[in-house]
Design an enzyme around this catalytic site. Structure first.
Site, PDB file in Angstrom:
ATOM      1  N   LYS A  25      -5.103  -8.690  -5.814  1.00 42.97           N
ATOM      2  CA  LYS A  25      -5.251  -7.248  -5.575  1.00 42.97           C
ATOM      3  C   LYS A  25      -4.256  -6.782  -4.501  1.00 42.97           C
ATOM      4  CE  LYS A  25      -8.597  -5.796  -2.663  1.00 42.97           C
ATOM      5  NZ  LYS A  25      -8.117  -4.913  -1.585  1.00 42.97           N
ATOM      6  N   ASN A  26      -4.170  -7.560  -3.410  1.00 43.08           N
ATOM      7  CA  ASN A  26      -3.356  -7.104  -2.287  1.00 43.08           C
ATOM      8  C   ASN A  26      -1.849  -7.206  -2.552  1.00 43.08           C
ATOM      9  OD1 ASN A  26      -5.704  -6.505  -1.005  1.00 43.08           O
ATOM     10  ND2 ASN A  26      -5.580  -8.140   0.531  1.00 43.08           N
ATOM     11  N   CYS A 119     -13.258   2.818   7.806  1.00 41.59           N
ATOM     12  CA  CYS A 119     -13.709   2.177   6.574  1.00 41.59           C
ATOM     13  C   CYS A 119     -14.772   1.183   6.956  1.00 41.59           C
ATOM     14  CB  CYS A 119     -12.561   1.490   5.869  1.00 41.59           C
ATOM     15  SG  CYS A 119     -12.091  -0.035   6.689  1.00 41.59           S
ATOM     16  N   ARG A 124      -9.711   1.099  11.655  1.00 48.00           N
ATOM     17  CA  ARG A 124      -8.502   0.869  10.839  1.00 48.00           C
ATOM     18  C   ARG A 124      -7.452   1.970  10.992  1.00 48.00           C
ATOM     19  NH1 ARG A 124      -9.681  -1.941   4.996  1.00 48.00           N
ATOM     20  NH2 ARG A 124      -7.772  -3.142   4.998  1.00 48.00           N
ATOM     21  N   PRO A 125      -6.873   2.088  12.178  1.00 45.85           N
ATOM     22  CA  PRO A 125      -5.872   3.136  12.399  1.00 45.85           C
ATOM     23  C   PRO A 125      -4.563   2.888  11.647  1.00 45.85           C
ATOM     24  CG  PRO A 125      -6.050   1.694  14.311  1.00 45.85           C
ATOM     25  CD  PRO A 125      -7.110   1.253  13.346  1.00 45.85           C
ATOM     26  N   ILE A 126      -3.708   3.929  11.591  1.00 49.85           N
ATOM     27  CA  ILE A 126      -2.411   3.774  10.904  1.00 49.85           C
ATOM     28  C   ILE A 126      -1.260   4.165  11.829  1.00 49.85           C
ATOM     29  CG2 ILE A 126      -3.224   3.996   8.520  1.00 49.85           C
ATOM     30  CD1 ILE A 126      -2.272   6.981   8.735  1.00 49.85           C
ATOM     31  N   ASP A 127      -1.516   4.063  13.140  1.00 49.82           N
ATOM     32  CA  ASP A 127      -0.495   4.464  14.114  1.00 49.82           C
ATOM     33  C   ASP A 127       0.819   3.691  13.940  1.00 49.82           C
ATOM     34  OD1 ASP A 127      -2.357   2.390  14.895  1.00 49.82           O
ATOM     35  OD2 ASP A 127      -1.285   2.261  16.797  1.00 49.82           O
ATOM     36  N   LEU A 128       0.737   2.409  13.567  1.00 49.55           N
ATOM     37  CA  LEU A 128       1.970   1.617  13.430  1.00 49.55           C
ATOM     38  C   LEU A 128       2.812   2.111  12.250  1.00 49.55           C
ATOM     39  CD1 LEU A 128       0.420  -1.935  14.035  1.00 49.55           C
ATOM     40  CD2 LEU A 128       1.666  -0.517  15.671  1.00 49.55           C
ATOM     41  N   ASP A 309      -9.873 -12.305   5.367  1.00 49.16           N
ATOM     42  CA  ASP A 309     -10.533 -11.987   4.098  1.00 49.16           C
ATOM     43  C   ASP A 309     -11.411 -13.119   3.561  1.00 49.16           C
ATOM     44  OD1 ASP A 309      -9.531  -9.468   4.069  1.00 49.16           O
ATOM     45  OD2 ASP A 309      -7.998  -9.825   2.541  1.00 49.16           O
ATOM     46  N   ILE A 331      -9.167 -10.034  13.734  1.00 53.50           N
ATOM     47  CA  ILE A 331      -8.379  -9.005  13.041  1.00 53.50           C
ATOM     48  C   ILE A 331      -9.128  -7.666  12.945  1.00 53.50           C
ATOM     49  CG2 ILE A 331      -7.004  -8.466  10.967  1.00 53.50           C
ATOM     50  CD1 ILE A 331      -5.998 -10.994  12.323  1.00 53.50           C
ATOM     51  N   ARG A 401     -14.080  -4.097  -6.526  1.00 57.16           N
ATOM     52  CA  ARG A 401     -12.761  -3.694  -6.032  1.00 57.16           C
ATOM     53  C   ARG A 401     -11.795  -4.872  -6.016  1.00 57.16           C
ATOM     54  NH1 ARG A 401     -13.160  -0.536  -0.535  1.00 57.16           N
ATOM     55  NH2 ARG A 401     -10.948  -0.639  -0.963  1.00 57.16           N
TER      56      ARG A 401
HETATM   57  C1  UD1 Z   1      -4.483  -5.854   4.566  1.00 56.71           C
HETATM   58  C2  UD1 Z   1      -5.324  -6.266   3.383  1.00 56.71           C
HETATM   59  C3  UD1 Z   1      -6.707  -6.709   3.844  1.00 56.71           C
HETATM   60  C4  UD1 Z   1      -6.594  -7.774   4.919  1.00 56.71           C
HETATM   61  C5  UD1 Z   1      -5.674  -7.324   6.041  1.00 56.71           C
HETATM   62  C6  UD1 Z   1      -5.410  -8.402   7.075  1.00 56.71           C
HETATM   63  C7  UD1 Z   1      -4.468  -4.913   1.554  1.00 56.71           C
HETATM   64  C8  UD1 Z   1      -4.709  -3.820   0.594  1.00 56.71           C
HETATM   65  N1  UD1 Z   1      -5.437  -5.166   2.461  1.00 56.71           N
HETATM   66  O1  UD1 Z   1      -5.121  -4.712   5.129  1.00 56.71           O
HETATM   67  O2  UD1 Z   1      -7.417  -7.226   2.716  1.00 56.71           O
HETATM   68  O3  UD1 Z   1      -7.871  -8.042   5.452  1.00 56.71           O
HETATM   69  O4  UD1 Z   1      -4.390  -6.908   5.493  1.00 56.71           O
HETATM   70  O5  UD1 Z   1      -4.909  -9.548   6.461  1.00 56.71           O
HETATM   71  O6  UD1 Z   1      -3.470  -5.588   1.505  1.00 56.71           O
HETATM   72  N2  UD1 Z   1      -3.842  -1.815  12.758  1.00 56.71           N
HETATM   73  C9  UD1 Z   1      -3.591  -0.883  13.747  1.00 56.71           C
HETATM   74  N3  UD1 Z   1      -2.682   0.101  13.502  1.00 56.71           N
HETATM   75  C10 UD1 Z   1      -2.007   0.201  12.321  1.00 56.71           C
HETATM   76  C11 UD1 Z   1      -2.261  -0.753  11.313  1.00 56.71           C
HETATM   77  C12 UD1 Z   1      -3.174  -1.760  11.559  1.00 56.71           C
HETATM   78  O7  UD1 Z   1      -4.188  -0.941  14.824  1.00 56.71           O
HETATM   79  O8  UD1 Z   1      -1.192   1.126  12.155  1.00 56.71           O
HETATM   80  C13 UD1 Z   1      -4.853  -2.871  12.984  1.00 56.71           C
HETATM   81  C14 UD1 Z   1      -6.040  -2.735  12.033  1.00 56.71           C
HETATM   82  O9  UD1 Z   1      -6.991  -1.808  12.513  1.00 56.71           O
HETATM   83  C15 UD1 Z   1      -6.581  -4.129  11.987  1.00 56.71           C
HETATM   84  C16 UD1 Z   1      -5.314  -4.982  12.112  1.00 56.71           C
HETATM   85  O10 UD1 Z   1      -4.307  -4.126  12.663  1.00 56.71           O
HETATM   86  O11 UD1 Z   1      -7.418  -4.371  13.091  1.00 56.71           O
HETATM   87  C17 UD1 Z   1      -4.846  -5.577  10.815  1.00 56.71           C
HETATM   88  O12 UD1 Z   1      -4.545  -4.557   9.892  1.00 56.71           O
HETATM   89  P1  UD1 Z   1      -3.478  -4.693   8.728  1.00 56.71           P
HETATM   90  O13 UD1 Z   1      -2.780  -6.008   8.809  1.00 56.71           O
HETATM   91  O14 UD1 Z   1      -2.656  -3.466   8.740  1.00 56.71           O
HETATM   92  O15 UD1 Z   1      -4.429  -4.707   7.463  1.00 56.71           O
HETATM   93  P2  UD1 Z   1      -4.325  -3.800   6.167  1.00 56.71           P
HETATM   94  O16 UD1 Z   1      -2.912  -3.687   5.737  1.00 56.71           O
HETATM   95  O17 UD1 Z   1      -5.102  -2.555   6.381  1.00 56.71           O
END
Ligand code: UD1
Length: 420
Positions: A25-26, A119, A124-128, A309, A331, A401
């Site tokens: 899926k990922n 979620c 689960r922020p997207i700041d990066l 995961d 994580i 999912r």
């Molecule tokens: C992806 C996977 C998910 C897996 C995760 C970690 C998909 C669709 N999902 O999720 O199954 O559990 O990788 O291996 O591929 N973070 C920030 N800011 C950001 C982005 C991330 O603080 O902008 C934090 C997140 O809150 C979390 C950590 O970084 O605590 C890891 O997130 P990330 O590696 O981005 O996971 P996803 O891509 O969301």
């Protein structure tokens, strides 16, 4: 959408036999998003049949692409990408829709989507993602719960250092960088196999990427991408879930169509617990397990460490091991939501923040339990397969999912499991 179905499992049957591991899926989600960058028809094989994949196909359709699924092959025709907005309903349905941001910005110079918000795993922020895309020339406004992103002069390459190797941010940067002007360097990039799979797809489309799977990825932007044919790599987490189910029932299993090298974060843990594992060429792995010893500590880490995961299925597994295991979840902040349900099944587990302590017990007993997120749901299946008596698992909308027809998969391995 809530699913009123449930899985009914009569536990205690050994999980044994041979099973083929479906596509990841990922990997499939970012690759479907990448297909929107290719001017023409891409053909993707080994795409799993999952509700998240359906959601990604609906997003592509709203953007003006033509998406057809036949068995495990998806054809994406992206000659005309006319839309640039991801509907709020789809964004809410699948938080990972954020991975369309980089591709859309690259293709149309515009993307509007509702803010993904929290979620089931935490904030689960997207700041990066946002700060990297801004560095590449995107103007991003956050208003009224929406993100409005434009790149009026197109995107340009940049040197980006991630403070954490985020999988999603690395994917979005890659997708944005492949057709940006100039060179992009991603430092402290995520190294997950799914990043490598996405890069392979993009490279077949004409992208110039080096270092995927390593900490520094370099991308030389090209003018445009052409479509290609690609097969999605096997799902290492689904593979691990089958192994946990076999191990907890003291079974014997052969996985085919898997990639043992991508499973190195957890295979040594299974071996330390007493499993015998042999890998063969051609994506084949054998495992048998007669006795389960608890590993002292399991700490989730970015790849190549122990994957977050697979943490939940392992808490189920350790529930029936001899001894005590301390799990440290580094994580996500909220990834023990399955624990109260495992306790209903008779497990002995205490949680404190990001730590949970699993004390192995002699037996589990069937109960009615509810999945509240994908991998936690998989953990409940693993535990119920070993529990004495009947269990009922609801919340299948989460499990569907990421697991293709789990009841068929486990039934083919000897489990007494049906969906009603
Ligand atoms: C992806 C996977 C998910 C897996 C995760 C970690 C998909 C669709 N999902 O999720 O199954 O559990 O990788 O291996 O591929 N973070 C920030 N800011 C950001 C982005 C991330 O603080 O902008 C934090 C997140 O809150 C979390 C950590 O970084 O605590 C890891 O997130 P990330 O590696 O981005 O996971 P996803 O891509 O969301």
């Amino acid at each position: 959408m809530e699913n009123r179905q449930k899985l009914v499992i009569n536990g205690g049957k050994r999980i044994e036999g041979e099973i083929s591991v479906h596509g990841a899926k990922n990997s499939a989600l970012p690759i479907l998003s990448a297909a929107a960058l290719a001017h023409g028809e891409s053909v993707l094989h080994n795409v799993p049949t999952l509700t998240d994949v359906d959601a990604a196909c609906r997003i592509l359709t709203t953007l003006g692409c033509k998406c057809r699924k036949s068995g495990n092959t998806v054809t994406v025709e992206a000659s005309n990408v006319t839309g640039s907005e991801i509907p709020d309903t789809l964004m809410r349905e699948m938080r990972s829709s954020i991975v369309f941001l980089g591709a859309l910005l690259g293709r149309t110079g515009h993307c509007r989507l509702s803010f993904p918000g929290g979620c089931e795993l935490g904030a689960r922020p997207i700041d990066l993602h946002i700060s990297a895309l801004r560095k590449m020339g995107a103007e991003i406004n956050e208003e009224h719960g929406y993100l409005d992103c434009v790149a009026p002069d197109g995107l340009h390459g940049a040197k980006i250092s991630l403070s954490f190797p985020s999988v999603g941010a690395t994917e979005n940067i890659l997708l944005a960088a492949v057709t940006a002007k100039g060179c992009t360097e991603i430092h402290n990039a995520a190294r997950e196999p799914e990043i490598v799979d996405l890069s392979e797809f993009l490279t077949k489309c004409g992208a110039k990427i080096s270092g995927a799977g390593e900490s520094v990825i370099t991308v030389e932007g090209v003018r445009r991408l052409e479509p290609c044919e690609h097969s999605v790599s096997p799902d290492r987490i689904v593979a691990g879930t089958y192994l946990c189910a076999a191990a907890i029932t003291h079974g014997e299993i052969i996985l085919t169509h898997c990639d043992p090298s991508a499973m190195n974060g957890y295979l040594p843990v299974l071996e330390a617990m007493g499993a015998k594992i042999y890998t063969y060429g051609g994506g084949k792995l054998y495992m048998s397990c007669k006795r389960l010893k608890a590993p002292p500590t399991i700490r989730t880490m970015p790849y190549p460490g122990f994957p977050t995961d697979i943490q939940a299925p392992f808490t189920a597994l350790c529930s029936l091991a001899e001894g005590t295991t301390v799990f440290v979840e580094t994580i996500f902040e909220n990834r023990f939501r399955h624990v109260p349900e495992l306790i209903r099944l008779g497990a002995s587990i205490r949680t404190e923040g990001r730590v949970c302590v699993v004390q192995g017990v002699r037996s589990l007993s069937g109960a009615k339990v509810r999945a509240s997120e994908l991998r936690g749901g998989a953990a409940l299946i693993v535990a119920a397969l070993a529990a004495e008596g009947t269990s009922e698992i609801t919340g299948l909308e989460f499990i569907d999912r990421g697991y293709e027809a789990p009841e068929k998969a486990f039934r083919s391995l000897g489990g007494d499991i049906r969906r009603v």
